[in-house]
Design an enzyme around this catalytic site. Structure first.
Site, PDB file in Angstrom:
ATOM      1  CB  CYS A 292      41.366 -76.515  30.310  1.00  0.00           C
ATOM      2  SG  CYS A 292      42.931 -75.885  30.948  1.00  0.00           S
TER       3      CYS A 292
ATOM      4  NE  ARG B  65      39.459 -76.175  33.798  1.00  0.00           N
ATOM      5  CZ  ARG B  65      38.278 -75.711  33.416  1.00  0.00           C
ATOM      6  NH1 ARG B  65      37.177 -76.363  33.768  1.00  0.00           N
ATOM      7  NH2 ARG B  65      38.167 -74.632  32.686  1.00  0.00           N
TER       8      ARG B  65
END
Lengths: 154, 258
Positions: free
Chosen positions: B238, B243
């Protein structure tokens, strides 16, 4: 005397001598004191106007000057209580003071309250971006004084 | 496949509620914003902050082994402690902290499925009490390089046509924006994705209540929809790591990918 600087001193004093956890607790208390967004700004919020870039949370800020007096209208997402607390501190510091005085608010407040240390470098950078945005907004809202030198027409 | 590959890594809020006083268990909260833990945490949970605690102060890197050992010691975590991580927003930062614990070889790590949101929805108690566990002894291993890909390895991986998973939003993947929707730019300087990467936004692995999707739904998403091969090495990325930590957790522990 009640000035932006004296308010900042009072707030810095409140943070002094607190351990990191107590600083976070105090910041969260400030967050709880940030007034809800007034009706007048709801629609503008929807247009994402007043958005601060470079910080990590959705933050909406409207630094305003009304009759020469500064105020900070703001909304910060509830999932960002420390950012909200910082915005509440700024709001308390400038509310009702002359715009030029409010715009001179020193970013040293982030270090002097110890927030830089408990929040870390990236978040502190976000807070500085918020403060810079508030100061720019206040300066832009101050009407030019009539005595200011004007460039000659060319 | 009807079940998670490693179902033991997930615990429910009920399990946590039943182990609050278990000396073999330490509960750890990690959030985007430190104020959340301050406003109320699972009783007895300690906080580990992704920025102040896990990132090196002077370099763009994680804390070193000695600092990790110090952190665990201060949080009352010893090598045989079962550590349960939870936090805000689908446990994204909890997965990040879980990943750092795996980087330094901690054996028993769990995620409390659903995190803060599920704890709240289940009507469980929040605490604002100070938590100061007695210091523990901790010895970390060297970093486990197999779960971390540095630039040159990513380049080799990409050139050999292996699986790359971009877990950011479709707008970031397409280069239309350089940060998450509703979040301002934190400093990505170029738009777009690594050539060859497929896009599965991290959040698609989670239900609305913050829990992970079922094994069946995850399989549908990653295996059938984007044709991810579980036995072929995958690099997920990410921008700052929370994430991709969540997607890494999902692929490795729930789907059983290598």
């Amino acid at each position: 005397m009640d000035t932006v600087a004296s308010r900042v001193e009072r707030i810095v004093g409140e943070f002094a001598d607190l351990d990191p956890r107590e600083k976070l607790e105090l910041l969260v208390e400030f967050a709880a004191g940030l007034p809800p967004l007034p009706e007048s700004h709801r629609a503008r919020r929807a247009e994402a106007e007043g958005r601060v870039h470079e910080c990590q949370t959705p933050v909406f800020l409207w630094p305003e000057v009304i009759d020469g007096r500064a105020r900070l209208v703001a909304e910060v997402a509830p999932e960002a209580p420390t950012v909200k607390g910082f915005v509440a501190i700024l709001s308390q510091a400038v509310e009702g003071r002359p715009a030029a005085e409010a715009a001179a608010l020193d970013e040293a407040v982030i270090d002097r309250t110890g927030l830089a240390e408990v929040l870390g470098m990236l978040r502190s950078r976000g807070l500085r971006a918020i403060l810079a945005r508030v100061k720019r907004g206040l300066l832009a809202a101050v009407p030019p004084t009539t005595s200011a030198p004007r460039p000659a027409a060319s | 496949m009807a079940a998670y590959a490693h179902p033991e890594v997930l615990v429910t809020t009920e399990w946590v509620a039943n182990h609050l006083a278990d000396p073999r268990v330490r509960i750890v909260e990690s959030d985007e914003d430190r104020g959340l833990y301050t406003m109320g945490h699972v009783p007895g949970a300690v906080e580990i902050d992704w920025q102040v605690d896990l990132q090196a102060p002077l370099e763009r890197d994680y804390i070193d082994r000695a600092a990790f050992e110090r952190l665990c010691s201060e949080r009352g975590i010893s090598n045989d402690t079962t550590v349960v991580f939870y936090g805000d927003k689908n446990n994204w930062w909890a997965c990040y902290t879980f990943w750092v614990f795996k980087l330094y070889g901690h054996p028993e790590c769990r995620i409390m499925d659903g995190g803060r949101k599920r704890w709240e929805l289940d009507g469980r108690t929040w605490s604002t009490e100070r938590v100061a566990p007695p210091h523990a002894r901790y010895t970390a291993t060297e970093q486990d390089a197999s779960i971390r890909a540095l630039r040159d390895e990513v380049l080799r991986h990409q050139k050999s046509g292996r699986q790359l998973l971009d877990v950011r939003s479709p707008e970031e993947y397409r280069g239309e924006r350089m940060h998450m929707p509703d979040y301002p730019n934190e400093g990505a300087v170029r738009g777009g994705h690594i050539p060859g990467a497929v896009n599965v936004p991290w959040v698609r692995a989670c239900n609305d209540d913050g829990t992970f999707k079922s094994a069946r739904d995850l399989e549908k998403l990653y295996v059938r929809e984007v044709k991810l091969k579980r036995r072929s090495p995958t690099i997920a990325y990410c921008r700052i790591g929370e994430r991709s930590s969540l997607t890494w957790f999902v692929l490795k522990y729930l789907l059983g990918a290598t």
